[in-house]
Design an enzyme around this catalytic site. Structure first.
Site, PDB file in Angstrom:
ATOM      1  CB  SER A 276      -0.957  -0.037   1.049  1.00  0.00           C
ATOM      2  OG  SER A 276      -1.938   0.742   1.088  1.00  0.00           O
ATOM      3  CG  ASP A 348      -7.203  -1.296  -3.525  1.00  0.00           C
ATOM      4  OD1 ASP A 348      -8.056  -1.015  -2.771  1.00  0.00           O
ATOM      5  OD2 ASP A 348      -6.194  -1.477  -3.775  1.00  0.00           O
ATOM      6  CG  HIS A 381      -6.068  -1.864  -0.214  1.00  0.00           C
ATOM      7  ND1 HIS A 381      -5.388  -1.124  -1.129  1.00  0.00           N
ATOM      8  CD2 HIS A 381      -5.323  -1.685   1.158  1.00  0.00           C
ATOM      9  CE1 HIS A 381      -4.353  -0.599  -0.588  1.00  0.00           C
ATOM     10  NE2 HIS A 381      -4.337  -0.716   0.599  1.00  0.00           N
TER      11      HIS A 381
END
Length: 425
Positions: A276, A348, A381
């Site tokens: 991320s 996501d 995600h």
């Protein structure tokens, strides 16, 4: 499957649960009900084949997985199955009835579908909130236990305990502190004398802390020296900042140099793995310090530098070099010595990681070779790290706890296999 490419840890043969005799069983065969597994002891990223035998013809039973996380909270997943005419169930060939808690036949499906059980202070969470199963860290315990059970009409027929390992053999661990080492991290090193392999610097994203520790331990168990590095929100007294604000590349460079000197490390093949927001600094390190870093693994990535994060972080940049802010904007990858591997989910909800992964793969490295990306259309995600051991979950629209792990687990399984292949290149 991932397990086909990985060496088995611990016992490699089939192991049976001790049968339990139900009172008043409807068929004599049910007195011999047993759970069979091919890996009673295995690395936490390896799948396990599960079969049930000794049931009555076409018996309907519940197969469940049980574990306890590091805080003492019980987790559980269960599915309803029907035995064949010979009283057997093969979870690798049969999905749970009704598609719950997972839809397709998967012998390790229950491991990735566990949820916190009610009645132990479980808090309902809002839509989109994420939470994960976190057993004790590898620094605390080298493995965790998971129990499989088979029951019918409220009666336990068989059970089987599995050991899921983070660390095997003589893998070594040591804690690094800012006071002593000028960094906060957990170092995991393979046994001395093994052939040199690519070392890996691992770190997470906007959650802060040391979320890469489980992955680092597994990498070391597979022969790769690995350092899980905390760069912000490392706890009171750690000496690290509490905000993602002006985090200097020198901190990561220092950590990489220490890692490259570990026994068993091949410093010319050093890789960096970020998740991320951590994907930003991972790419920046590969681009700005190619003599030190070769390959880059970017989970749920961004293709650009974003601004600072968390309270008190306004007015400055997320990342810096030599005390100077690195400006927001697209990240170039033309000086990267090796390959950037971007792993993303097409569903996501956090940000556009699939689009970012495509932008990453459209660029070329210092040798003119294309970078790589893999996008799993239904995954979200939480595609980072390894499968099975740390399933990510999310909240439902009405605050109920739901599992979103099916597609994410598939993405983790595929992505982890690609990462291991890249590191062995």
């Amino acid at each position: 499957m991932l397990a086909a490419t990985a060496a088995c840890s611990g016992s490699g043969g089939s192991d049976d649960a001790r049968p339990r005799s139900p009172a008043g069983g409807t068929a004599g065969d049910r007195d011999r009900a047993a759970i069979h597994v091919d890996r009673p002891v295995a690395l936490a990223d390896q799948d396990v084949k599960v079969r049930v035998s000794g049931l009555g013809s076409h018996d309907r039973v519940t197969v469940a997985a049980h574990s306890v996380d590091g805080s003492g909270q019980p987790w559980r997943a269960q599915g309803d199955f029907t035995a064949d005419g010979r009283g057997r169930i093969d979870l690798d060939e049969q999905a749970p009835r009704g598609g719950r808690p997972y839809e397709k036949a998967d012998s390790a499906g229950l491991l990735g579908a566990m949820l916190p059980t009610a009645g132990r202070g479980v808090k309902k969470i809002g839509s989109g909130d994420a939470f994960s199963y976190h057993p004790p860290t590898p620094a605390e315990k080298s493995s965790y236990r998971l129990r499989l059970t088979v029951s019918a009409n409220g009666e336990r027929l068989a059970d089987r305990t599995l050991t899921r390992q983070w660390l095997t053999g003589d893998v070594r661990h040591r804690k690094l502190t800012v006071a002593k080492n000028r960094m906060d991290g957990e170092m995991y090193s393979p046994p001395k004398g093994e052939r040199r392999r690519a070392p890996v610097l691992v770190f997470g994203g906007s959650e802060g802390g040391n979320s890469g520790e489980y992955a680092a331990a597994l990498l070391a168990s597979r022969g790769h020296p690995a350092l899980s590095l905390c760069y912000f929100r490392c706890g009171d007294g750690s000496g690290r900042p509490d905000a993602l604000n002006m985090i200097d590349t020198s901190y990561f460079v220092r950590a990489a140099r220490v890692l490259g000197k570990e026994p068993g490390a091949d410093p010319d093949r050093l890789a960096v793995m970020g998740n991320s927001r951590g994907s930003e600094i991972a790419q920046l390190l590969g681009q700005r310090h190619p003599s030190l870093f070769r390959d880059v693994i970017a989970y749920a990535p961004s293709a650009k530098v974003n601004g600072p994060y968390l309270a008190g972080a306004s007015g400055r940049a997320a990342w810096a070099e030599n005390g100077r802010p690195l400006p927001a904007g697209p990240i170039r990858l033309d000086k990267v010595r090796g390959t950037v591997l971007a792993v993303a989910g097409g569903n996501d909800k956090m940000w556009g990681s699939a689009e970012a992964a495509r932008a990453i793969a459209a660029q070329r490295n210092a040798s003119g070779a294309s970078h790589q990306q893999v996008t799993h259309p239904k995954a979200g995600h939480h595609v980072n790290w390894f499968p099975y051991g740390q399933p990510g979950q999310e909240g439902g629209a009405n605050g109920e706890i739901v599992s979103t792990s099916g597609s994410d687990q598939a993405a983790r399984k595929d992505g982890w296999a690609r990462v291991l292949k890249l590191l062995e290149k």
